[in-house]
Motif scaffolding. Structure first.
Motif, PDB file in Angstrom:
ATOM      1  N   ALA A  78      -3.708  -3.215  -7.163  1.00 26.44           N
ATOM      2  CA  ALA A  78      -4.988  -3.489  -6.434  1.00 26.44           C
ATOM      3  C   ALA A  78      -5.153  -5.018  -6.606  1.00 26.44           C
ATOM      4  O   ALA A  78      -5.721  -5.665  -5.646  1.00 26.44           O
ATOM      5  CB  ALA A  78      -5.908  -2.601  -7.211  1.00 26.44           C
ATOM      6  N   TYR A  79      -4.816  -5.666  -7.681  1.00 23.71           N
ATOM      7  CA  TYR A  79      -5.090  -7.155  -7.926  1.00 23.71           C
ATOM      8  C   TYR A  79      -4.291  -7.820  -6.749  1.00 23.71           C
ATOM      9  O   TYR A  79      -4.893  -9.105  -6.261  1.00 23.71           O
ATOM     10  CB  TYR A  79      -4.751  -7.511  -9.472  1.00 23.71           C
ATOM     11  CG  TYR A  79      -5.140  -8.991  -9.769  1.00 23.71           C
ATOM     12  CD1 TYR A  79      -6.474  -9.267  -9.848  1.00 23.71           C
ATOM     13  CD2 TYR A  79      -4.083  -9.804  -9.788  1.00 23.71           C
ATOM     14  CE1 TYR A  79      -6.733 -10.687 -10.270  1.00 23.71           C
ATOM     15  CE2 TYR A  79      -4.225 -11.326 -10.199  1.00 23.71           C
ATOM     16  CZ  TYR A  79      -5.602 -11.771 -10.180  1.00 23.71           C
ATOM     17  OH  TYR A  79      -5.910 -12.978 -10.467  1.00 23.71           O
ATOM     18  N   THR A  88       1.243   6.721  -6.536  1.00 25.32           N
ATOM     19  CA  THR A  88       0.171   7.756  -6.900  1.00 25.32           C
ATOM     20  C   THR A  88       0.794   9.187  -6.678  1.00 25.32           C
ATOM     21  O   THR A  88       0.509  10.022  -7.584  1.00 25.32           O
ATOM     22  CB  THR A  88      -0.681   7.635  -5.730  1.00 25.32           C
ATOM     23  OG1 THR A  88      -1.246   6.279  -5.800  1.00 25.32           O
ATOM     24  CG2 THR A  88      -2.088   8.493  -6.149  1.00 25.32           C
ATOM     25  N   THR A 127      -1.123   0.597 -11.168  1.00 24.77           N
ATOM     26  CA  THR A 127      -2.161   0.533 -10.226  1.00 24.77           C
ATOM     27  C   THR A 127      -3.079  -0.454 -10.113  1.00 24.77           C
ATOM     28  O   THR A 127      -3.413  -1.246  -9.007  1.00 24.77           O
ATOM     29  CB  THR A 127      -2.862   2.004  -9.960  1.00 24.77           C
ATOM     30  OG1 THR A 127      -2.089   3.057 -10.163  1.00 24.77           O
ATOM     31  CG2 THR A 127      -3.784   2.147  -9.171  1.00 24.77           C
ATOM     32  N   GLY A 128      -3.585  -0.979 -11.221  1.00 25.66           N
ATOM     33  CA  GLY A 128      -4.416  -2.014 -11.364  1.00 25.66           C
ATOM     34  C   GLY A 128      -3.715  -3.452 -10.914  1.00 25.66           C
ATOM     35  O   GLY A 128      -4.486  -4.088 -10.226  1.00 25.66           O
ATOM     36  N   GLN A 137      -5.032 -10.715   0.125  1.00 21.05           N
ATOM     37  CA  GLN A 137      -6.381 -10.732   1.198  1.00 21.05           C
ATOM     38  C   GLN A 137      -7.089 -12.129   1.207  1.00 21.05           C
ATOM     39  O   GLN A 137      -7.340 -12.421   2.055  1.00 21.05           O
ATOM     40  CB  GLN A 137      -7.368  -9.670   0.749  1.00 21.05           C
ATOM     41  CG  GLN A 137      -6.780  -8.286   0.923  1.00 21.05           C
ATOM     42  CD  GLN A 137      -7.620  -7.173   0.813  1.00 21.05           C
ATOM     43  OE1 GLN A 137      -8.861  -7.518   0.102  1.00 21.05           O
ATOM     44  NE2 GLN A 137      -7.594  -5.762   1.220  1.00 21.05           N
ATOM     45  N   TYR A 173       0.873  -1.112   0.067  1.00 24.40           N
ATOM     46  CA  TYR A 173      -0.058   0.073   0.011  1.00 24.40           C
ATOM     47  C   TYR A 173       0.972   1.217  -0.109  1.00 24.40           C
ATOM     48  O   TYR A 173       0.679   2.250  -0.650  1.00 24.40           O
ATOM     49  CB  TYR A 173      -1.225   0.016   1.213  1.00 24.40           C
ATOM     50  CG  TYR A 173      -1.966   0.912   1.205  1.00 24.40           C
ATOM     51  CD1 TYR A 173      -2.967   1.070   0.460  1.00 24.40           C
ATOM     52  CD2 TYR A 173      -1.675   2.483   2.128  1.00 24.40           C
ATOM     53  CE1 TYR A 173      -3.813   2.369   0.247  1.00 24.40           C
ATOM     54  CE2 TYR A 173      -2.482   3.467   2.140  1.00 24.40           C
ATOM     55  CZ  TYR A 173      -3.609   3.223   1.310  1.00 24.40           C
ATOM     56  OH  TYR A 173      -4.521   4.240   1.321  1.00 24.40           O
ATOM     57  N   LEU A 222       2.168   1.761  -3.296  1.00 21.59           N
ATOM     58  CA  LEU A 222       0.986   2.203  -4.071  1.00 21.59           C
ATOM     59  C   LEU A 222       0.883   3.929  -4.062  1.00 21.59           C
ATOM     60  O   LEU A 222       0.661   4.447  -5.093  1.00 21.59           O
ATOM     61  CB  LEU A 222      -0.190   1.597  -3.799  1.00 21.59           C
ATOM     62  CG  LEU A 222      -1.431   1.980  -4.669  1.00 21.59           C
ATOM     63  CD1 LEU A 222      -1.188   1.520  -6.013  1.00 21.59           C
ATOM     64  CD2 LEU A 222      -2.804   1.085  -4.022  1.00 21.59           C
ATOM     65  N   VAL A 256      -3.382  -6.952  -4.108  1.00 25.42           N
ATOM     66  CA  VAL A 256      -3.850  -6.882  -2.735  1.00 25.42           C
ATOM     67  C   VAL A 256      -4.877  -7.703  -2.585  1.00 25.42           C
ATOM     68  O   VAL A 256      -5.146  -8.218  -1.690  1.00 25.42           O
ATOM     69  CB  VAL A 256      -4.121  -5.393  -2.704  1.00 25.42           C
ATOM     70  CG1 VAL A 256      -4.814  -5.034  -1.496  1.00 25.42           C
ATOM     71  CG2 VAL A 256      -3.072  -4.184  -2.638  1.00 25.42           C
ATOM     72  N   LEU A 257      -5.884  -7.702  -3.696  1.00 25.03           N
ATOM     73  CA  LEU A 257      -6.781  -8.734  -3.387  1.00 25.03           C
ATOM     74  C   LEU A 257      -6.618 -10.108  -3.293  1.00 25.03           C
ATOM     75  O   LEU A 257      -7.113 -11.024  -2.553  1.00 25.03           O
ATOM     76  CB  LEU A 257      -8.211  -8.548  -4.867  1.00 25.03           C
ATOM     77  CG  LEU A 257      -8.396  -7.280  -4.685  1.00 25.03           C
ATOM     78  CD1 LEU A 257      -9.254  -7.044  -6.216  1.00 25.03           C
ATOM     79  CD2 LEU A 257      -9.559  -6.977  -3.704  1.00 25.03           C
ATOM     80  N   LYS A 267      -1.771   3.777 -14.245  1.00 26.30           N
ATOM     81  CA  LYS A 267      -2.804   2.961 -14.288  1.00 26.30           C
ATOM     82  C   LYS A 267      -2.767   1.337 -14.559  1.00 26.30           C
ATOM     83  O   LYS A 267      -3.387   0.837 -13.578  1.00 26.30           O
ATOM     84  CB  LYS A 267      -4.147   3.361 -15.502  1.00 26.30           C
ATOM     85  CG  LYS A 267      -4.564   4.804 -15.166  1.00 26.30           C
ATOM     86  CD  LYS A 267      -5.639   5.003 -16.253  1.00 26.30           C
ATOM     87  CE  LYS A 267      -6.282   6.510 -16.360  1.00 26.30           C
ATOM     88  NZ  LYS A 267      -7.053   6.806 -17.433  1.00 26.30           N
TER      89      LYS A 267
END
Length: 581
Positions: free
Chosen positions: A81-82, A50, A77-78, A88, A43, A46, A84-85, A74
């Motif tokens: 985010a992927y 950003t 960032t995608g 998780q 994060y 990220l 991170v998912l 972008k």
């Protein structure tokens, strides 16, 4: 109270409470930071990207460069985010796996506790079993000690029994010797009395007048006047003779030759010689007329009566069974018991009213055929009795035993009157007119004087003798030997002997019985293979072989004196009646 001190104490307690809260928050922060360190790192990266994007956008670059940088941002960032998912999702999976592992750990802990409890229970059981084993070991040692003591006592009792038996035999011998001595003294006294009476009668003078009608008178010294008176009557003659008026003299002679009877097992008819019929031609058995299970255990002996109408069998079941022979079949007539062990030999008397048997219980027994209990028991042998025979003398029997003795018995007294000792077991006996013939395990046949039971001759044999049999004319002796040979000996010339063998014939035991046919033309014996072999005496060859009726070794055979029937018995309780019909 000092209001200032109270305010200070409340401020210190508030600071302590706040410090404790701050420490707990820091501890939770460390734990959560450790758990989400990877997420925070991604994060943070990220955020940095950003902020870099914002700086790039804030600058006035070229439009194309800014556009490409924006697209690249972008894209990055995608991806982040992927990721991170994905992280998780992996965290959730690991938490689920951790929960399952904790559940399994709890279950395994429960099982471990149960196993520990079972282990303790098993240890308790092992300890109990060890205690029981110690108790059983102590009991076993006690029983072993008691067994040793019992065996020692048994040996002592056996030794005592042997000593008592020897003492009893010695006392019986002494009693028999005293009785023989008394009988001899009585006989001598009676003979002396008879001689005195004969001498007195011989010295007496009897005067017989010439006239047949004149009375007879006895005078030791005639008077002169009597002589003168008798001068006109004619001459007289004197002679020495027994007086006709002396009945006591004849009664004494009659008593010398008359049998004193008392409580004897015999009758006058039994002491008379029984006329035995002569078989002109014996039938050679061809086929079985009857096969039956005669005893509960193996059969050791079989014998026809002199009338050929009665058969006796004896076995290891300790009984003798009598069978009527009628119309080619055997019908059970009676059972004679009283023996405590197996029967080894059976024999009918000449009248066919009594039966004699030898037994494993060191005795011989005599029955009347009309009574199932033995009338006389002859005891004295120290080992099993293998043979028992009637002699040619009334009220006398002879026995042979594995105690290496041959004994002559008086049935009136049930006592042994003579005894002969040898160096080998006696297996069988036969009796001729004036002698006893015995077969032994030392490959010898012995001839005994029946009056003194002393061995007068030894004849060699092919092997250990298992049985003997005499021909009807008492001239030929048959012996069966363990070397699978039958030997026929002519008693008139002891060097004249014939040996009979056959392929497949094998003597099945130490008591296998062989017989001569009533006409003396054939020999028969049973084999270990269950067959019966019959030889022709004149040709010396095998006449016939009777197979397939016995399932075990044939122990004994018997030929009826009429020559009509033939019986074989075996160790499997079977008896077979044969004939040529």
């Amino acid at each position: 109270m000092d209001p200032g001190g109270a305010s200070r104490r409340s401020s210190r307690s508030a600071e302590t409470w706040r410090g404790h809260i701050i420490q707990q928050l820091k501890h939770r922060d460390r734990i959560q930071s450790a758990m989400f360190q990877d997420l925070i790192r991604f994060y943070t990266g990220l955020l940095e990207k950003t902020s870099m994007t914002k700086r790039l956008l804030s600058r006035p670059p070229a439009e194309a460069c800014a556009r490409s940088s924006l697209q690249q941002l972008k894209k990055t960032t995608g991806e982040l985010a992927y990721k991170v998912l994905e992280l998780q999702q992996q965290i959730k999976i690991k938490e689920h796996v951790l929960q399952e592992l904790q559940t399994r750990l709890q279950k395994e802990g429960g099982r471990l506790a149960e196993s520990s409890e079972a282990k303790r229970a098993l240890r308790d059981e092992v300890e109990q079993v060890r205690q029981k084993n110690k108790t059983l070991k102590a009991a076993y040692d006690a029983l072993l000690q008691r067994q040793r003591e019992a065996e020692s006592k048994l040996r002592e009792e056996k030794e005592k029994e042997e000593r008592v038996l020897e003492d009893m035999m010695h006392q019986k011998k002494q009693a028999a010797a005293r009785m023989n001595h008394r009988n001899e003294r009585r006989s001598r006294a009676r003979q002396a009395t008879m001689e005195k009476q004969l001498q007195t009668a011989a010295r007496s003078k009897v005067i017989i007048e010439s006239s047949s009608s004149a009375p007879t008178s006895r005078s030791t010294s005639p008077k002169p006047e009597d002589q003168d008176k008798s001068g006109g009557r004619g001459a007289t003659r004197l002679f020495r003779s027994a007086s006709a008026s002396s009945p006591r003299f004849f009664s004494s002679i009659r008593e010398m030759f008359e049998k004193r009877r008392g409580h004897s097992v015999h009758s006058l008819e039994e002491d008379l010689l029984f006329p035995v019929g002569i078989c002109l031609s014996a039938r050679v058995p061809v086929r079985p007329l009857q096969v039956l299970e005669a005893h509960e255990q193996g059969i050791n002996a079989v014998r026809f009566s002199f009338g050929s109408d009665l058969l006796a069998t004896g076995g290891t079941d300790r009984v003798i069974k009598l069978w009527d022979v009628r119309a080619g079949s055997l019908t059970h007539r009676a059972t004679l018991d009283g023996s405590t062990e197996g029967i080894t030999c059976v024999e009918f008397d000449h009248m066919g009213r009594r039966i004699l048997a030898a037994s494993h219980n060191k005795s011989a027994l005599l029955w009347r055929l009309d009574d199932s209990a033995p009338k006389v028991t002859l005891t004295g042998h120290s080992r099993k009795v293998t043979a028992a025979r009637f002699t040619c003398v009334p009220h006398q029997v002879v026995t042979g035993s594995t105690d290496r003795t041959v004994r002559l018995w008086d049935l009136n007294r049930a006592a042994c009157v003579q005894q002969g000792e040898v160096a080998s077991f006696c297996s069988d006996l036969v009796c001729s007119d004036s002698s006893i013939i015995s077969g032994h395990f030392d490959c010898k046949i012995r001839v005994w004087d029946s009056r003194t039971v002393s061995c007068v001759q030894e004849l060699p044999s092919q092997g250990r003798v298992t049985s003997l049999d005499l021909s009807s004319d008492r001239r030929q002796l048959l012996s069966c030997c363990r070397d699978d040979c039958l030997q026929l000996l002519d008693l008139r010339w002891t060097n004249d002997r014939m040996c009979f063998r056959a392929d497949g014939f094998k003597c099945g035991g130490d008591s296998t019985k062989a017989v001569i046919s009533p006409d003396g033309c054939y020999l028969a014996a049973g084999s270990a293979d269950g067959a019966v072999y019959i030889w022709n005496v004149s040709t010396g060859g095998l006449e016939t072989r009777l197979p397939d009726r016995h399932s075990s070794s044939v122990t004994a055979v018997s030929w009826s004196l009429s020559g009509e029937h033939f019986v074989s018995v075996d160790r499997s309780r079977r008896a077979v009646l044969w004939s040529d019909i």
